[in-house]
Design a protein around this motif. Structure first.
Motif, PDB file in Angstrom:
ATOM      1  N   ASP A 130       0.821  -1.217   0.000  1.00  0.00           N
ATOM      2  CA  ASP A 130       0.000   0.000   0.000  1.00  0.00           C
ATOM      3  C   ASP A 130       0.853   1.263   0.000  1.00  0.00           C
ATOM      4  O   ASP A 130       0.471   2.270  -0.599  1.00  0.00           O
ATOM      5  N   GLY A 134       0.734   4.167  -2.735  1.00  0.00           N
ATOM      6  CA  GLY A 134       0.514   5.547  -2.311  1.00  0.00           C
ATOM      7  C   GLY A 134       1.581   6.489  -2.821  1.00  0.00           C
ATOM      8  O   GLY A 134       1.283   7.610  -3.251  1.00  0.00           O
ATOM      9  N   LEU A 375      -4.469   4.154  -6.629  1.00  0.00           N
ATOM     10  CA  LEU A 375      -5.154   4.304  -5.344  1.00  0.00           C
ATOM     11  C   LEU A 375      -6.331   3.345  -5.190  1.00  0.00           C
ATOM     12  O   LEU A 375      -6.770   3.079  -4.068  1.00  0.00           O
ATOM     13  N   VAL A 378      -5.550   0.446  -2.845  1.00  0.00           N
ATOM     14  CA  VAL A 378      -5.121   0.724  -1.470  1.00  0.00           C
ATOM     15  C   VAL A 378      -6.199   0.252  -0.492  1.00  0.00           C
ATOM     16  O   VAL A 378      -7.395   0.399  -0.748  1.00  0.00           O
ATOM     17  N   TRP A 380      -8.233   1.123   1.981  1.00  0.00           N
ATOM     18  CA  TRP A 380      -8.718   2.335   2.628  1.00  0.00           C
ATOM     19  C   TRP A 380      -9.455   2.056   3.926  1.00  0.00           C
ATOM     20  O   TRP A 380      -9.672   2.970   4.734  1.00  0.00           O
ATOM     21  N   VAL A 389      -0.912   6.873   3.500  1.00  0.00           N
ATOM     22  CA  VAL A 389      -1.045   7.232   2.086  1.00  0.00           C
ATOM     23  C   VAL A 389      -1.486   8.688   1.944  1.00  0.00           C
ATOM     24  O   VAL A 389      -0.967   9.436   1.109  1.00  0.00           O
ATOM     25  N   THR A 392       1.400  10.993   2.713  1.00  0.00           N
ATOM     26  CA  THR A 392       2.379  10.929   1.613  1.00  0.00           C
ATOM     27  C   THR A 392       1.961  11.863   0.489  1.00  0.00           C
ATOM     28  O   THR A 392       2.765  12.655  -0.018  1.00  0.00           O
ATOM     29  N   ILE A 393       0.691  11.791   0.118  1.00  0.00           N
ATOM     30  CA  ILE A 393       0.183  12.596  -1.000  1.00  0.00           C
ATOM     31  C   ILE A 393       0.172  14.079  -0.663  1.00  0.00           C
ATOM     32  O   ILE A 393       0.719  14.904  -1.403  1.00  0.00           O
ATOM     33  N   GLY A 409       5.182   9.558   4.766  1.00  0.00           N
ATOM     34  CA  GLY A 409       4.423   8.318   4.639  1.00  0.00           C
ATOM     35  C   GLY A 409       4.964   7.207   5.523  1.00  0.00           C
ATOM     36  O   GLY A 409       4.209   6.521   6.223  1.00  0.00           O
TER      37      GLY A 409
END
Length: 445
Positions: A130, A134, A375, A378, A380, A389, A392-393, A409
């Protein structure tokens, strides 16, 4: 002779199919010839030199992939890796571009050693899937942000940090038109959508300039003279050698640069090559991609070549799937793609004159859209994964740094995992990386 090298009959293909597929792959990747000089020029590198470095390194790397690995895979300076090179290593960390090239050289050597030693599988098992997804998606968001910012669609604002620019200004309007055209091409499944979207956008930009509505730095009078006087700019060749002194003067800085490059290159290349190998049908009875190690070896050598001639890390391109979709099953397709990259050096004046930041914005945004598709896989429903994640974004975009996004992250993932009481399930690699990144975030080493 070609059949002896590429075994067309054995692979169920022929020369004509491979040549057409190679041309298709080149067209799907050709946008990098305009995007890479624009991005690396932001780091102080001469755009003309970057263009030649991009064309030559991509051409040689493709040919090596075709002859050594026999994979129909094209290579060029990677999207995301060029952003890491310019906006993180050069601008955010304050390194000269020569030092950044030296870091690319060292990271490519390390990637080569990882491939030769067989450590790839062990490393893959250390990092949670994941987090890999991410990080890949975060780079997609970052690329799109760069494109929008470069075209003036997004601007800085003293009150809100960022705001939307004037969409009726020539650069922003041209970029917006290009994004919409390219998106329509992708929705309609037009082959080489990004490349043709950029070409049409560039033509529209010329028309706008012709009627006095200048878009960016396009200047109609300069183009004919530039086309006539093609100059081969080799000023970047060997520049990485001058960067070694500065590279090793700050060991923490060196570790962070090289780690970021190796990390992004490793997982980007692994996902791309395994996916393309399966698409080609190169799968044995155990479900493993046949000949994948030679493909990784070719990719690592491509990175070394890129640093030597003067560009960011060269790596396998997922756009090769367009050629594979046309029937490519041998390395001849990659060789054809490589030859076309080398021949493209004669079109440098045209590309550099037409492919401004407004034109290349479409490529950055569309590639970003494609990258965030990761994504969907992932988990969630896990707050540990979701928080890591998300951070990180958001931090990669807001800090304007790929390495800082990666750091956030890993740290959030480690802290959240410890909070759930599952710290015993964390691999030793995560512990080490979390500690290193905490030091990096708080002390800026």
């Amino acid at each position: 002779m070609l059949d002896n090298i590429f075994k067309f009959k054995e692979n169920g293909t022929d020369v004509k199919t491979e040549v057409i597929a190679g041309i298709t792959t080149f067209l799907a990747m050709a946008y990098i010839l305009g995007v890479n000089p624009t991005m690396l020029a932001d780091g102080g590198m001469p755009a003309t030199g970057v263009f030649f470095a991009t064309a030559i390194s991509s051409g040689i790397a493709c040919i090596i992939m075709g002859l050594v690995a026999k994979y129909p895979v094209g290579l060029a300076p990677g999207m995301g890796l060029n952003a890491l090179f310019t906006y993180t290593i050069i601008l955010a960390m304050g390194n000269p571009w020569e030092t950044a090239l030296a870091a690319v050289f060292v990271s490519s050597i390390i990637f080569l050693l990882i491939t030769i030693s067989g450590l790839r599988e062990a490393i893959l098992n250390i990092i949670p899937v994941d987090l890999k997804l991410g990080i890949g998606a975060a780079i997609g968001f970052f690329l799109a942000f760069l494109g929008l910012k470069g075209a003036g669609i997004i601007i800085d604002d003293p009150s809100t940090l960022v705001a939307m620019g004037n969409l009726l200004s020539a650069p922003a309007l041209l970029a917006l038109i290009g994004i919409l055209i390219t998106l329509i091409f992708y929705v309609q499944k037009v082959p080489a959508a990004v490349f043709f979207g950029m070409v049409i956008t560039a033509f529209i930009g010329l028309v706008m300039s012709l009627f006095g509505f200048g878009a960016g730095d396009m200047l109609m009078p300069a183009i004919p003279q530039q086309i006539i006087t093609t100059n081969f700019d080799w000023s970047l060749f060997g520049g990485f050698l001058r960067g070694f002194g500065h590279l090793f003067s700050n060991i923490p800085n060196l570790i962070m640069m090289v780690f970021s490059l190796v990390f992004v290159t490793f997982f980007d290349t692994t996902g791309t090559l395994i996916s393309l190998g399966r698409q080609c049908g190169f799968i044995d009875e155990n479900g493993q991609a046949v000949g994948i190690e030679k493909a990784f070896l070719s990719d690592a050598v491509g990175g070394i070549i890129g640093s030597v001639v003067g560009t960011s890390t060269v790596t396998a391109y997922v756009e090769s799937a367009t050629g594979i979709g046309m029937g490519a099953k041998t390395g001849l397709a990659a060789v054809v793609t490589g030859i076309l990259f080398i021949l493209s050096i004669f079109f440098a004046p045209i590309v550099l004159s037409l492919f401004t930041s407004s034109v290349t914005a479409a490529a950055l945004v569309i590639v970003g859209i494609l990258m965030i598709g990761q994504l969907k896989d992932v988990q969630w429903d896990s707050i540990v994964i979701a928080s890591a994640v998300f951070m990180t974004i958001i931090m990669m975009i807001l800090s304007y740094s790929i390495s800082l996004g990666i750091a956030w992250g890993f740290v959030i993932y480690a802290v959240a995992t410890i909070a759930t009481g599952k710290y015993k399930e964390m691999s030793w690699g995560i512990w080490v990386l979390a500690i290193v990144f905490i030091i990096y975030l708080f002390f800026g080493l």
